[in-house]
Motif scaffolding. Sequence first.
Motif, short mmCIF file in Angstrom:
data_model
loop_
_atom_site.label_atom_id
_atom_site.label_comp_id
_atom_site.label_asym_id
_atom_site.label_seq_id
_atom_site.Cartn_x
_atom_site.Cartn_y
_atom_site.Cartn_z
N ASP A 376 40.23 25.59 44.66
CA ASP A 376 40.20 27.12 44.35
C ASP A 376 39.65 27.29 42.95
OD1 ASP A 376 41.38 27.18 46.89
OD2 ASP A 376 43.30 27.87 46.23
N ALA A 377 39.21 28.65 43.00
CA ALA A 377 38.64 29.02 41.74
C ALA A 377 39.62 29.69 40.91
CB ALA A 377 37.50 30.25 41.91
N ASP A 378 39.57 29.66 39.46
CA ASP A 378 40.31 30.31 38.56
C ASP A 378 40.04 31.71 38.38
OD1 ASP A 378 41.63 31.33 36.67
OD2 ASP A 378 41.72 29.52 35.33
N MET A 379 40.37 32.50 38.98
CA MET A 379 39.99 33.99 39.08
C MET A 379 39.84 34.67 37.82
SD MET A 379 38.94 34.05 42.13
CE MET A 379 38.39 35.79 42.28
N GLU A 380 40.69 34.56 36.95
CA GLU A 380 40.70 35.07 35.57
C GLU A 380 39.75 34.55 34.78
OE1 GLU A 380 43.39 33.63 37.02
OE2 GLU A 380 45.02 35.26 37.23
N ALA A 381 39.56 33.12 34.78
CA ALA A 381 38.37 32.67 33.98
C ALA A 381 36.99 32.95 34.61
CB ALA A 381 38.63 30.94 34.27
N ALA A 382 37.00 33.04 35.80
CA ALA A 382 35.69 33.30 36.66
C ALA A 382 35.19 34.90 36.14
CB ALA A 382 35.85 33.19 38.19
N SER A 383 36.38 35.63 36.22
CA SER A 383 35.99 36.93 35.83
C SER A 383 35.71 37.46 34.42
CB SER A 383 37.39 37.96 36.00
OG SER A 383 37.85 37.97 37.36
N ALA A 384 36.32 36.57 33.66
CA ALA A 384 35.81 36.59 32.12
C ALA A 384 34.36 35.96 32.06
CB ALA A 384 36.81 35.99 31.37
N LYS A 385 34.01 34.77 32.77
CA LYS A 385 32.73 34.24 32.77
C LYS A 385 31.73 35.17 33.10
CE LYS A 385 30.70 29.66 33.70
NZ LYS A 385 30.68 28.33 34.26
N LEU A 386 32.07 35.94 34.41
CA LEU A 386 31.07 36.73 34.96
C LEU A 386 30.68 37.86 33.97
CD1 LEU A 386 29.76 37.98 37.44
CD2 LEU A 386 31.69 39.21 38.09
N GLN A 387 31.58 38.53 33.27
CA GLN A 387 31.30 39.67 32.15
C GLN A 387 30.50 39.01 31.02
OE1 GLN A 387 35.02 41.38 30.84
NE2 GLN A 387 35.70 42.02 32.72
#
Length: 403
Positions: A376-387
Amino acid sequence: MSSILTNNSAMVALDTLRGINKNLASVQNEISTGKSISNAKDNAAIWAISTVMSTDVESFKQISDSLNLGSSTVGVARVAAEKVTGLLQDMKELIVTAQGANVDRTKIQTQISEIRENIGSVVGAAQFNGLNLIDGSSSADMKILSSLDRSSSGTVSASFIDVARHDLSVSNTASGATFGATAVTNTTIINNGGTAAGTAASVADGASQDITIASVADGNSYRILLNDSAGANSIGQRTFEYVAGTSDSADSVAASLASQISNFFSATGETNYTVSRADDVITVTNASGSALAITASSATGGTAAATPGGLGAVANIDVTTDAGATSALTSIESLLQTSIDAAAGFGSSQTRIENQGEFVNSLVDSMTAGIGGLVDADMEAASAKLQALQVQQQLGVQSLSIA
């Protein structure tokens, strides 16, 4: 060196932008799928492990369904066995009532017959999805899939919970015993303290009488008559009978007769007389305050009662006679124990099945959480990385334009 054909700065900026776009696509895939590893290309080893575990999770969900079905089937059998036990207890009360001399035994026998029919109805209806565990149709254990066990080498084996069937049918009837027609009037078959068979012996107050089973053969018939009509008159005349079969011994014949007498005393609350047994000797003790007459009779040519399966012996219960009423006391105890054992056995099996079901559900939750931790993806980390990557992408495009 500067060249009008090769723009090194542009190539560096373009390569950087490609890397940013690649990472951006990866992060966007994580966010859209919710997984950091969604296929074997992302991480072959972790994907393989998670896929195997995922198939196990789906298998355990099917096992949970199997356990639920098994629990329901066993639960129906348990409830039926408990109902049968209650009906047999009602029958026992009637048999105890029939021990009295001034009761209408014919009407009591009619009630007993109705209870027997009721038991048959309960047993016949005790099925779930067509499977009946108490009708005696099969003696094979019911197997319930309870687990899939995976070894360290990857080998998978199935585990089962075996539920024993219990025969509570009343259809397996057999004929009752028939007392022998050829009387034997000596002490070769039954010895009433030295008194010949068929002759009454008087046992004074405070005295005891030993009745010995002298010999046993198929068809040998034994009868003990207790008569205190001339004295305490607490039991009047009471007859106890047994016909030996091929598997009987002197001890077993004595045990059966002593059990009948003991059950009668217990059911009627009789305290003037007691009975005991040591091997092949039955001892009756008189404490009534007056004499007790004991007659031991014997015969040959009888027919032993056949032992039917399940609760078939209930068909042989007949309280219309003294001998039948006293014999019924012993029979009903055996029948009650059969139904009680069945209910207890099904209860234990159902508890085990339900415990296994709870474990499987907890195991599925734990495995699901473990798989999630792997893929599973770490959604908090993925969102920050996306930005961050979106900002980098904008800067990369600007750098490429400048270059």
